[in-house]
Design a protein around this motif. Structure first.
Motif, mmCIF file in Angstrom:
data_model
loop_
_atom_site.group_PDB
_atom_site.id
_atom_site.type_symbol
_atom_site.label_atom_id
_atom_site.label_comp_id
_atom_site.label_asym_id
_atom_site.label_seq_id
_atom_site.Cartn_x
_atom_site.Cartn_y
_atom_site.Cartn_z
ATOM 1 N N TYR A 86 41.855 47.984 40.024
ATOM 2 C CA TYR A 86 42.914 47.723 39.105
ATOM 3 C C TYR A 86 42.484 47.782 37.784
ATOM 4 O O TYR A 86 43.299 48.054 37.162
ATOM 5 C CB TYR A 86 43.336 46.330 39.597
ATOM 6 C CG TYR A 86 44.505 46.547 40.814
ATOM 7 C CD1 TYR A 86 45.309 47.328 40.803
ATOM 8 C CD2 TYR A 86 43.926 45.376 41.854
ATOM 9 C CE1 TYR A 86 46.242 47.373 42.120
ATOM 10 C CE2 TYR A 86 45.035 45.483 42.995
ATOM 11 C CZ TYR A 86 45.912 46.367 43.023
ATOM 12 O OH TYR A 86 46.808 46.566 44.252
ATOM 13 N N ASN A 87 41.281 47.144 37.316
ATOM 14 C CA ASN A 87 40.911 47.334 35.928
ATOM 15 C C ASN A 87 40.938 48.825 35.449
ATOM 16 O O ASN A 87 41.186 48.963 34.368
ATOM 17 C CB ASN A 87 39.500 46.778 35.694
ATOM 18 C CG ASN A 87 39.147 46.297 34.411
ATOM 19 O OD1 ASN A 87 40.086 46.148 33.323
ATOM 20 N ND2 ASN A 87 38.026 46.703 33.870
ATOM 21 N N ALA A 111 43.932 42.758 38.520
ATOM 22 C CA ALA A 111 42.519 42.791 38.720
ATOM 23 C C ALA A 111 42.206 41.220 38.498
ATOM 24 O O ALA A 111 40.963 40.989 39.306
ATOM 25 C CB ALA A 111 41.990 43.622 37.240
ATOM 26 N N ASN A 135 33.192 40.108 35.734
ATOM 27 C CA ASN A 135 34.195 41.134 35.689
ATOM 28 C C ASN A 135 35.246 40.160 34.978
ATOM 29 O O ASN A 135 36.362 40.593 34.544
ATOM 30 C CB ASN A 135 34.457 41.832 36.804
ATOM 31 C CG ASN A 135 33.202 42.807 37.007
ATOM 32 O OD1 ASN A 135 32.183 42.615 36.226
ATOM 33 N ND2 ASN A 135 33.496 43.856 37.681
ATOM 34 N N VAL A 175 38.039 40.704 31.864
ATOM 35 C CA VAL A 175 39.469 40.865 32.206
ATOM 36 C C VAL A 175 40.278 40.303 31.396
ATOM 37 O O VAL A 175 41.148 40.431 30.508
ATOM 38 C CB VAL A 175 39.693 40.989 33.558
ATOM 39 C CG1 VAL A 175 41.327 41.194 33.711
ATOM 40 C CG2 VAL A 175 39.214 42.214 34.573
ATOM 41 N N TYR A 220 39.853 39.700 41.539
ATOM 42 C CA TYR A 220 38.199 38.659 40.920
ATOM 43 C C TYR A 220 38.514 37.554 41.521
ATOM 44 O O TYR A 220 37.511 36.952 42.210
ATOM 45 C CB TYR A 220 38.229 39.109 39.869
ATOM 46 C CG TYR A 220 37.773 40.486 39.328
ATOM 47 C CD1 TYR A 220 36.730 41.074 40.184
ATOM 48 C CD2 TYR A 220 38.029 40.922 38.074
ATOM 49 C CE1 TYR A 220 36.174 42.200 39.727
ATOM 50 C CE2 TYR A 220 37.604 42.316 37.877
ATOM 51 C CZ TYR A 220 36.985 42.853 38.591
ATOM 52 O OH TYR A 220 36.353 44.219 38.325
ATOM 53 N N GLY A 273 39.267 44.543 42.382
ATOM 54 C CA GLY A 273 39.489 44.315 40.913
ATOM 55 C C GLY A 273 38.941 45.366 39.953
ATOM 56 O O GLY A 273 39.650 45.675 38.926
#
Length: 275
Positions: free
Chosen positions: A160-161, A169, A189, A193, A173, A157
């Motif tokens: 990807y974020n 992401a 997180n 996102v 997560y 995650g």
């Protein structure tokens, strides 16, 4: 005189080793390091002596000297090299040489493919140094090998974020939360996102020209819907970790957007209390 010289050499090495061990046990690590280092003069290349020299240097916080010894060890067939790679990588990190820390962790992970600690260390150092894109495939590989380890989807995650792939992401997560429903960091997180997705939609809507009122209304509604989707995750993160600054900041953004000044001030007070 060869036999006599050989005997004297052995006695000197044994004497210095005993002195090094005695100093180590007494907590005099610098003295221990010096003794072991001198023992290497009489028994060069001996992996046990090299290891003791490096270990004493670590405890003396002489990391440059320890790195030098451990770099020698990984070029041998020393039985504990799996752990040596891990410790060597950490020492490079302590010395702020992240490139070498990643290099050693990657080398160790490739050599000992079943070592989770080495693989994780390479991933963590890569994420810290901003090499998220380069390490995504390795995180996915570890996640497949260790499907019950929540860290790997969590790290995925983060990766990807970092490359702004918010959809992946979000999925990552959620996978981490599926493994551990009380994983506070994953909720934090994920909430961030989802809020960012809403903010992106909100900002795009506000950039539309005035003659696009219909599109603006649709996009604005979508943004508010995204904020509502994010809210339960943020609230859960705060429930699990009331001191999470990231989660509280996300909640503050929510109340700013909702124009709820009372709630925003309430969150502000909680943030101030963390300082």
């Amino acid at each position: 005189n060869k036999k006599t010289i050989d005997r004297a050499t052995t006695l000197m090495e044994q004497y210095l080793m005993k002195r090094g061990v005695s100093s180590y046990q007494s907590g005099r690590y610098s003295d221990s390091y010096q003794s072991f280092k001198k023992a290497l003069v009489y028994k060069p290349g001996d992996t046990t002596v090299i290891y003791y020299t490096g270990l004493a240097a670590i405890n003396a916080k002489n990391y440059k000297a320890a790195i030098s010894q451990y770099e020698q060890l990984i070029k041998t067939n020393y039985s504990a090299n799996q752990r040596i790679y891990l410790d060597l990588s950490r020492m490079y990190a302590i010395e702020k040489d992240t490139t070498s820390a990643i290099r050693i962790a990657a080398e160790g992970a490739a050599k000992y493919s079943n070592d989770v600690a080495l693989a994780t260390q390479e991933i963590e150092f890569s994420l810290i140094s901003g090499k998220s894109k380069e390490v995504i495939a390795k995180i996915i590989d570890q996640a497949k090998k260790n499907p019950t380890n929540k860290l790997y989807p969590f790290y995925l995650g983060i990766a990807y974020n970092s490359v702004n792939d918010l959809t992946k992401a979000e999925e990552a997560y959620k996978s981490a939360i599926a493994i551990d429903p009380n994983y506070a960091d994953a909720y934090t997180n994920l909430g961030a996102v989802l809020f960012n997705k809403g903010i992106n939609t909100y900002n795009t809507a506000n950039k539309l020209p005035q003659n696009k009122q219909k599109e603006y209304d649709v996009m604005l509604k979508k943004a508010y819907d995204q904020f509502e989707v994010a809210l339960p995750y943020v609230q859960k993160a705060i429930e699990l970790d009331p001191s999470s600054r990231v989660a509280l900041e996300s909640l503050k953004k929510y109340y700013i957007i909702k124009k709820d000044k009372a709630k925003m001030e309430e969150v502000n007070q909680k943030l101030k209390a963390l300082k």
